[in-house]
Design a protein around this motif. Sequence first.
Motif, mmCIF file in Angstrom:
data_model
loop_
_atom_site.group_PDB
_atom_site.id
_atom_site.type_symbol
_atom_site.label_atom_id
_atom_site.label_comp_id
_atom_site.label_asym_id
_atom_site.label_seq_id
_atom_site.Cartn_x
_atom_site.Cartn_y
_atom_site.Cartn_z
ATOM 1 N N THR A 61 -3.119 9.612 -13.119
ATOM 2 C CA THR A 61 -1.897 9.709 -12.340
ATOM 3 C C THR A 61 -0.828 8.889 -13.041
ATOM 4 O OG1 THR A 61 -0.942 9.592 -10.110
ATOM 5 C CG2 THR A 61 -2.287 7.728 -10.804
ATOM 6 N N THR A 62 0.410 9.082 -12.669
ATOM 7 C CA THR A 62 1.509 8.240 -13.150
ATOM 8 C C THR A 62 2.180 7.623 -11.936
ATOM 9 O OG1 THR A 62 1.846 9.592 -15.118
ATOM 10 C CG2 THR A 62 3.678 8.193 -14.435
ATOM 11 N N ILE A 63 2.336 6.309 -11.982
ATOM 12 C CA ILE A 63 2.987 5.587 -10.886
ATOM 13 C C ILE A 63 4.246 4.907 -11.411
ATOM 14 C CG2 ILE A 63 0.809 5.199 -9.655
ATOM 15 C CD1 ILE A 63 0.959 2.255 -10.648
ATOM 16 N N THR A 69 0.845 -1.196 0.000
ATOM 17 C CA THR A 69 0.000 0.000 0.000
ATOM 18 C C THR A 69 0.878 1.243 0.000
ATOM 19 O OG1 THR A 69 -1.705 -1.194 1.232
ATOM 20 C CG2 THR A 69 -1.830 1.208 1.260
ATOM 21 N N LEU A 70 0.652 2.103 -1.014
ATOM 22 C CA LEU A 70 1.446 3.331 -1.157
ATOM 23 C C LEU A 70 0.532 4.497 -1.511
ATOM 24 C CD1 LEU A 70 4.378 1.856 -3.264
ATOM 25 C CD2 LEU A 70 4.529 2.654 -0.903
ATOM 26 N N PRO A 71 0.974 5.733 -1.198
ATOM 27 C CA PRO A 71 0.154 6.907 -1.519
ATOM 28 C C PRO A 71 0.105 7.187 -3.024
ATOM 29 C CG PRO A 71 2.239 7.588 -0.541
ATOM 30 C CD PRO A 71 2.208 6.094 -0.481
ATOM 31 N N VAL A 72 -1.074 7.625 -3.476
ATOM 32 C CA VAL A 72 -1.304 7.992 -4.875
ATOM 33 C C VAL A 72 -2.280 9.162 -4.884
ATOM 34 C CG1 VAL A 72 -2.402 7.248 -7.035
ATOM 35 C CG2 VAL A 72 -0.898 5.688 -5.827
ATOM 36 N N ILE A 87 4.066 4.125 -15.340
ATOM 37 C CA ILE A 87 2.792 3.645 -15.882
ATOM 38 C C ILE A 87 1.759 4.732 -15.636
ATOM 39 C CG2 ILE A 87 1.008 1.864 -15.777
ATOM 40 C CD1 ILE A 87 3.782 0.784 -16.601
ATOM 41 N N ARG A 88 1.079 5.134 -16.686
ATOM 42 C CA ARG A 88 0.016 6.136 -16.552
ATOM 43 C C ARG A 88 -1.305 5.416 -16.360
ATOM 44 N NH1 ARG A 88 -3.339 9.633 -20.205
ATOM 45 N NH2 ARG A 88 -3.758 11.494 -18.966
ATOM 46 N N GLY A 118 6.826 -3.451 -6.283
ATOM 47 C CA GLY A 118 7.546 -4.705 -6.443
ATOM 48 C C GLY A 118 7.442 -5.286 -7.842
ATOM 49 N N MET A 119 6.855 -4.575 -8.759
ATOM 50 C CA MET A 119 6.728 -5.025 -10.140
ATOM 51 C C MET A 119 7.952 -4.506 -10.908
ATOM 52 S SD MET A 119 3.531 -4.473 -12.790
ATOM 53 C CE MET A 119 2.334 -4.395 -11.482
#
Length: 191
Positions: A159-161, A130-133, A179-180, A167-168
Amino acid sequence: MRKTLFALAALALAGAAQAQSATYAIDPTHTFVTFEAKHFNFGFSTNRGRFDKKEGTITIDPTAKTGKVEVTIDMGSINTGTAAFDKHLKGPDFFNAEVHPSAKFVGEQFAFDGEKIVSVGGTLTMLGKTLPVTLKADSYGCFMHPMIKRQVCAGDFSTTIKRSQWGMDKMTAFLPDDIRLVIQVEGVKQP
């Protein structure tokens, strides 16, 4: 008498404030979660795909400038239009859908411009992490749906992550990390 009037006024104001809050069920037929990634690190073309199964709810109070959104995405429903590519993306190199069958976005940090949402901050849980977006509202508005005669709120969020943060990290030497995500969402007001 004065205390009674004050108490009634306070109750009326509390009721009016509560009346502003509304819950919307995500319409899966008008909500799409898509992703875009450059094809290799050369950046000449873009791979795109979507997740066909998703569900969730959105609660919005434009008066209080608060809200909450919960969207769950079925990772096994990935669809790029190419079965072999879908199988690879569902596998352990990428989404590992057998071990982690869903991803979930939960957002409670709503930013408004008037009654329009401009962004929603929260967390994305994917691959057990779990991470902030923060999703930026590229467009947003509400309207009375002419066919179902209920209020509908809809918008495009993006958003773009960096996939490696979850972990990918397979093949980042030649496949982009950025990745958008684009989420077209439509929610129907619940009674």
